[in-house]
Design a protein around this motif. Structure first.
Motif, PDB file in Angstrom:
ATOM      1  N   SER A 272       0.623  -1.229  -0.005  1.00 51.50           N
ATOM      2  CA  SER A 272       0.061  -0.192   0.050  1.00 51.50           C
ATOM      3  C   SER A 272       0.731   1.229  -0.030  1.00 51.50           C
ATOM      4  N   VAL A 273       2.069   1.228   0.716  1.00 56.67           N
ATOM      5  CA  VAL A 273       2.872   2.256   0.806  1.00 56.67           C
ATOM      6  C   VAL A 273       3.505   2.515  -0.559  1.00 56.67           C
ATOM      7  N   GLU A 274       4.110   1.416  -1.009  1.00 57.92           N
ATOM      8  CA  GLU A 274       4.820   1.463  -2.369  1.00 57.92           C
ATOM      9  C   GLU A 274       3.809   2.040  -3.387  1.00 57.92           C
ATOM     10  N   ALA A 275       2.589   2.086  -3.417  1.00 62.97           N
ATOM     11  CA  ALA A 275       1.364   2.351  -4.342  1.00 62.97           C
ATOM     12  C   ALA A 275       1.246   4.005  -4.049  1.00 62.97           C
ATOM     13  N   ILE A 276       1.582   4.425  -3.027  1.00 63.86           N
ATOM     14  CA  ILE A 276       1.351   5.811  -3.069  1.00 63.86           C
ATOM     15  C   ILE A 276       1.890   6.840  -3.874  1.00 63.86           C
ATOM     16  N   ARG A 277       1.180   7.765  -4.420  1.00 65.90           N
ATOM     17  CA  ARG A 277       1.572   8.898  -5.321  1.00 65.90           C
ATOM     18  C   ARG A 277       0.957  10.169  -4.847  1.00 65.90           C
ATOM     19  N   LEU A 278       1.969  10.909  -4.506  1.00 64.96           N
ATOM     20  CA  LEU A 278       1.863  12.261  -3.879  1.00 64.96           C
ATOM     21  C   LEU A 278       1.565  13.230  -5.112  1.00 64.96           C
ATOM     22  N   THR A 279       0.440  13.908  -5.064  1.00 66.52           N
ATOM     23  CA  THR A 279       0.044  14.973  -6.058  1.00 66.52           C
ATOM     24  C   THR A 279       1.037  16.234  -6.393  1.00 66.52           C
ATOM     25  N   ASP A 280       1.568  16.528  -4.922  1.00 64.92           N
ATOM     26  CA  ASP A 280       2.417  17.917  -4.862  1.00 64.92           C
ATOM     27  C   ASP A 280       3.712  17.400  -5.317  1.00 64.92           C
ATOM     28  N   TYR A 281       3.899  16.137  -5.140  1.00 66.58           N
ATOM     29  CA  TYR A 281       5.582  15.505  -5.363  1.00 66.58           C
ATOM     30  C   TYR A 281       5.487  14.307  -6.265  1.00 66.58           C
ATOM     31  N   PRO A 282       5.211  14.400  -7.627  1.00 69.20           N
ATOM     32  CA  PRO A 282       4.985  13.373  -8.509  1.00 69.20           C
ATOM     33  C   PRO A 282       6.392  12.599  -8.638  1.00 69.20           C
ATOM     34  N   ASP A 283       7.410  13.085  -8.125  1.00 69.00           N
ATOM     35  CA  ASP A 283       8.798  12.445  -8.422  1.00 69.00           C
ATOM     36  C   ASP A 283       9.053  11.675  -7.099  1.00 69.00           C
ATOM     37  N   LEU A 284       8.495  11.828  -5.935  1.00 68.02           N
ATOM     38  CA  LEU A 284       8.699  11.217  -4.799  1.00 68.02           C
ATOM     39  C   LEU A 284       8.217   9.891  -4.451  1.00 68.02           C
ATOM     40  N   ARG A 285       8.918   8.803  -4.472  1.00 73.59           N
ATOM     41  CA  ARG A 285       8.341   7.373  -4.127  1.00 73.59           C
ATOM     42  C   ARG A 285       8.637   7.038  -2.819  1.00 73.59           C
ATOM     43  N   LEU A 286       7.374   6.557  -2.102  1.00 69.53           N
ATOM     44  CA  LEU A 286       7.579   6.230  -0.846  1.00 69.53           C
ATOM     45  C   LEU A 286       7.730   4.585  -0.595  1.00 69.53           C
ATOM     46  N   THR A 287       8.635   4.325   0.198  1.00 71.77           N
ATOM     47  CA  THR A 287       8.629   2.685   0.633  1.00 71.77           C
ATOM     48  C   THR A 287       8.856   2.631   2.043  1.00 71.77           C
ATOM     49  N   VAL A 288       8.596   1.480   2.533  1.00 70.52           N
ATOM     50  CA  VAL A 288       8.896   1.294   3.982  1.00 70.52           C
ATOM     51  C   VAL A 288       9.601  -0.047   4.173  1.00 70.52           C
ATOM     52  N   SER A 289      10.480  -0.089   5.209  1.00 69.92           N
ATOM     53  CA  SER A 289      10.874  -1.412   5.747  1.00 69.92           C
ATOM     54  C   SER A 289      10.174  -1.936   7.005  1.00 69.92           C
ATOM     55  N   LEU A 290      10.174  -3.175   7.084  1.00 70.07           N
ATOM     56  CA  LEU A 290       9.124  -3.709   8.229  1.00 70.07           C
ATOM     57  C   LEU A 290       9.939  -4.904   8.862  1.00 70.07           C
ATOM     58  N   GLY A 291       9.896  -4.990  10.125  1.00 72.33           N
ATOM     59  CA  GLY A 291      10.223  -6.040  10.580  1.00 72.33           C
ATOM     60  C   GLY A 291       9.553  -6.503  11.953  1.00 72.33           C
ATOM     61  N   GLY A 292       9.056  -7.901  12.086  1.00 78.73           N
ATOM     62  CA  GLY A 292       8.238  -8.260  13.143  1.00 78.73           C
ATOM     63  C   GLY A 292       8.083  -9.898  13.538  1.00 78.73           C
ATOM     64  N   VAL A 293       7.666 -10.171  14.517  1.00 83.45           N
ATOM     65  CA  VAL A 293       7.458 -11.391  15.163  1.00 83.45           C
ATOM     66  C   VAL A 293       6.018 -11.471  15.734  1.00 83.45           C
TER      67      VAL A 293
ATOM     68  N   GLN B  71      13.083  -7.958  19.554  1.00 83.16           N
ATOM     69  CA  GLN B  71      13.461  -9.049  18.400  1.00 83.16           C
ATOM     70  C   GLN B  71      12.943  -8.441  16.989  1.00 83.16           C
ATOM     71  N   ALA B  72      11.822  -7.692  17.100  1.00 85.49           N
ATOM     72  CA  ALA B  72      11.551  -6.867  16.036  1.00 85.49           C
ATOM     73  C   ALA B  72      12.506  -5.800  15.214  1.00 85.49           C
ATOM     74  N   GLU B  73      13.184  -5.180  16.277  1.00 84.87           N
ATOM     75  CA  GLU B  73      13.880  -4.000  15.884  1.00 84.87           C
ATOM     76  C   GLU B  73      15.104  -4.780  15.175  1.00 84.87           C
ATOM     77  N   THR B  74      15.616  -6.065  15.628  1.00 82.34           N
ATOM     78  CA  THR B  74      16.674  -6.464  14.821  1.00 82.34           C
ATOM     79  C   THR B  74      16.359  -6.917  13.425  1.00 82.34           C
ATOM     80  N   LEU B  75      15.058  -7.505  13.237  1.00 85.68           N
ATOM     81  CA  LEU B  75      14.412  -7.688  12.017  1.00 85.68           C
ATOM     82  C   LEU B  75      14.148  -6.613  11.228  1.00 85.68           C
ATOM     83  N   LEU B  76      13.904  -5.414  11.765  1.00 86.31           N
ATOM     84  CA  LEU B  76      13.920  -4.257  11.094  1.00 86.31           C
ATOM     85  C   LEU B  76      15.191  -3.466  10.465  1.00 86.31           C
ATOM     86  N   HIS B  77      16.281  -3.822  11.233  1.00 89.99           N
ATOM     87  CA  HIS B  77      17.392  -3.371  10.880  1.00 89.99           C
ATOM     88  C   HIS B  77      18.076  -4.076   9.839  1.00 89.99           C
TER      89      HIS B  77
END
Length: 520
Positions: free
Chosen positions: A463-484, A496-502
């Motif tokens: 969902s984050v990867e699919a975001i398109r900002l109207t005011d900043y068309p060149d900006l691409r957003l992504t996130v990194s996730l770590g979880g247990v 433990q999630a912090e280690t995976l996020l790193h």
């Protein structure tokens, strides 16, 4: 109402006052043994509780049998026995004419038990001569429980038999014909039946009677003033109408707990606004209750501190209402028997929102920019009150670069947009989203399976990867996730999630998950 009606019959019938309790207990024991022996009858824990509760009404038809027959010390004549046998059809007729709940499982089960608990597996019982599996399993089991308790209890016409003698008499076919599978269950359950229902143990056992039953039986059921079925139904109708009115018009959470059956009933308002079932069974259905396990423990602790002399207590708690955690003040009252000493029967409770706490909670608990919970509120409240089966840390990739390249305003827009995408992927009524750091967020998922947890994490990333900002068309957003995932204490799970996020941030736009492992 079940307790009152069943105990009216007991008092008229000159029984010990324990018969209904014994039947309920023996029925439950035999049913649990039955489901261990076979899956033929597809009985759930809720089914067992339902049948055990309904068993209390097995002899309700005796309310219209003359006391001269009920309490006759000698053998009944054929005419008297024919009259006695009508208690099965009278009980079924009372239930069949109830002006409410005709389609409920409880009424249907009670009807079957009332009408057919004197049928025999060989077809020689009454009133309908049903044979074998034509007899509902609920009626079969109650019939066996009834015979066992009748044999091991003293009656006006007999002395009590010993446990071993009673078991042998039933197995020998001296007391009717039973399902061979139930006879095996009886043998298997015999030690537990003896421990919980023997005459010697019952001598010191608390009597499960209600003051209302005693009063009704003495004032309404005298030989010359016995009310007919219409009078009973009118009284029940009035009681039910009053209860329904107050429950349906109460705009707050109301609940009732029965300690004997483990059943919790929620009011219609609670069902609608908390998204909980109208009835659930504890502890099996705790995840459906709207309360965390810690919340249930706090309620149990508060109730354990009450006594029959001081039954009321209060506590404050966060509860999910209309998709938002809100502060509620919960008023509880424990229910006790009228015995000496009294014993615990259950509890009733009512939870009402505390507006000043709710407003204060909204003001102090939320992050100003994103409206996610803030770190302070997480540490002071959520950490103590929530439990999690999934803990996920999320970090916005290249956040520093976004601020440097596009400016701080673009960074704020990016964070708010990411939070909106994340919120659309989680359950508003139970999951918690916390702004854990500047561009780092923590998600807590109670009562979630590993499969769904992994699915949610991937939905968030996509969902984050699919975001398109109207005011900043060149900006691409992504996130990194770590979880247990897996039932886990929140603080160690975050570590433990912090280690995976790193590790995930080394790749970017990546999600790394694994099962929580307890630290040694």
């Amino acid at each position: 109402m079940i307790n009152i009606l069943s105990h009216i019959v007991e008092f008229r019938n000159g029984e010990s006052g324990l018969h209904v309790l014994h039947i309920q207990t023996a029925t439950e024991i035999l049913l649990h043994t039955l489901v261990q022996q076979t899956d033929r009858y597809k009985l759930t824990t809720a089914d067992i509780s339902l049948i055990s509760t309904a068993s209390a009404l097995h002899d309700i038809g005796k309310i219209n049998i003359p006391e001269s027959i009920l309490n006759k010390p000698g053998k009944l004549t054929k005419e008297e026995f024919d009259t006695m046998k009508t208690h099965t059809t009278i009980g079924a007729e009372i239930l069949d004419k109830l002006p409410f709940q005709q389609e409920s499982d409880l009424v249907k089960t009670a009807y079957a038990i009332c009408r057919w608990h004197h049928e025999r597996y060989d077809g020689r019982g009454y009133p309908d001569g049903l044979k074998g599996e034509q007899i509902p399993i609920a009626a079969q089991v109650v019939a066996m429980a009834d015979v066992y308790d009748a044999l091991t209890s003293e009656r006006c016409y007999k002395k009590a038999y010993s446990h071993d003698t009673a078991i042998q008499m039933i197995l020998n076919g001296e007391c009717g014909a039973f399902n061979p599978l139930l006879l095996q269950c009886l043998q298997e359950a015999a030690p537990r039946l003896q421990a919980e229902l023997s005459t010697s143990a019952a001598a010191d056992a608390p009597r499960n009677t209600l003051a209302e039953a005693q009063h009704l039986s003495e004032t309404l059921l005298e030989e010359n003033a016995l009310p007919g079925q219409d009078r009973i139904l009118r009284v029940l109708s009035v009681l039910r109408a009053k209860a329904d009115f107050f429950v349906k018009n109460a705009r707050c959470i109301q609940m009732e707990y029965n300690d004997t059956t483990g059943l919790v009933h929620f009011s219609p308002w609670a069902v609608e606004h908390m998204k909980v079932p109208a009835e659930l069974h504890l502890p099996e259905d705790i995840d459906k209750s709207g309360f965390t396990r810690e919340g249930i423990r706090r309620i149990q602790k508060a109730l354990r501190a009450t006594t029959s002399a001081h039954p009321n207590t209060e506590l404050s708690m966060l509860l999910p209402v209309d998709g938002e955690l809100r502060w509620h003040r919960i008023a509880l009252r424990s229910i006790w028997s009228e015995n000496d000493p009294p014993f615990y029967l259950g509890a009733v409770g009512q939870a009402a929102p505390v507006e000043e706490l709710c407003d204060y909670h909204r003001e102090l608990s939320r992050d100003v920019l994103t409206h996610a919970y803030n770190r302070s509120f997480f540490e002071s409240h959520l950490l103590q009150q929530m439990e999690a089966d999934g803990v996920l840390l999320l970090d916005l990739d290249h956040f520093g670069t976004i601020n440097e390249t596009y400016g701080r305003q673009a960074g704020d827009i990016a964070i708010r947009t990411v939070v909106g995408a994340v919120s659309a992927c989680v359950r508003s009524s139970s999951d918690a989203l916390v702004r854990y750091g500047d561009d780092e967020f923590l998600l807590l998922f109670p009562h979630i399976s590993p499969h769904i947890f992994a699915q949610r994490a991937e939905e968030i990333r996509a969902s984050v990867e699919a975001i398109r900002l109207t005011d900043y068309p060149d900006l691409r957003l992504t996130v990194s996730l770590g979880g247990v995932y897996g039932a886990c204490p929140i603080e160690p799970a975050i570590v433990q999630a912090e280690t995976l996020l790193h590790d995930a941030k080394q790749t970017r736009n990546c999600c790394l998950l694994r099962q929580y492992t307890e630290e040694k």
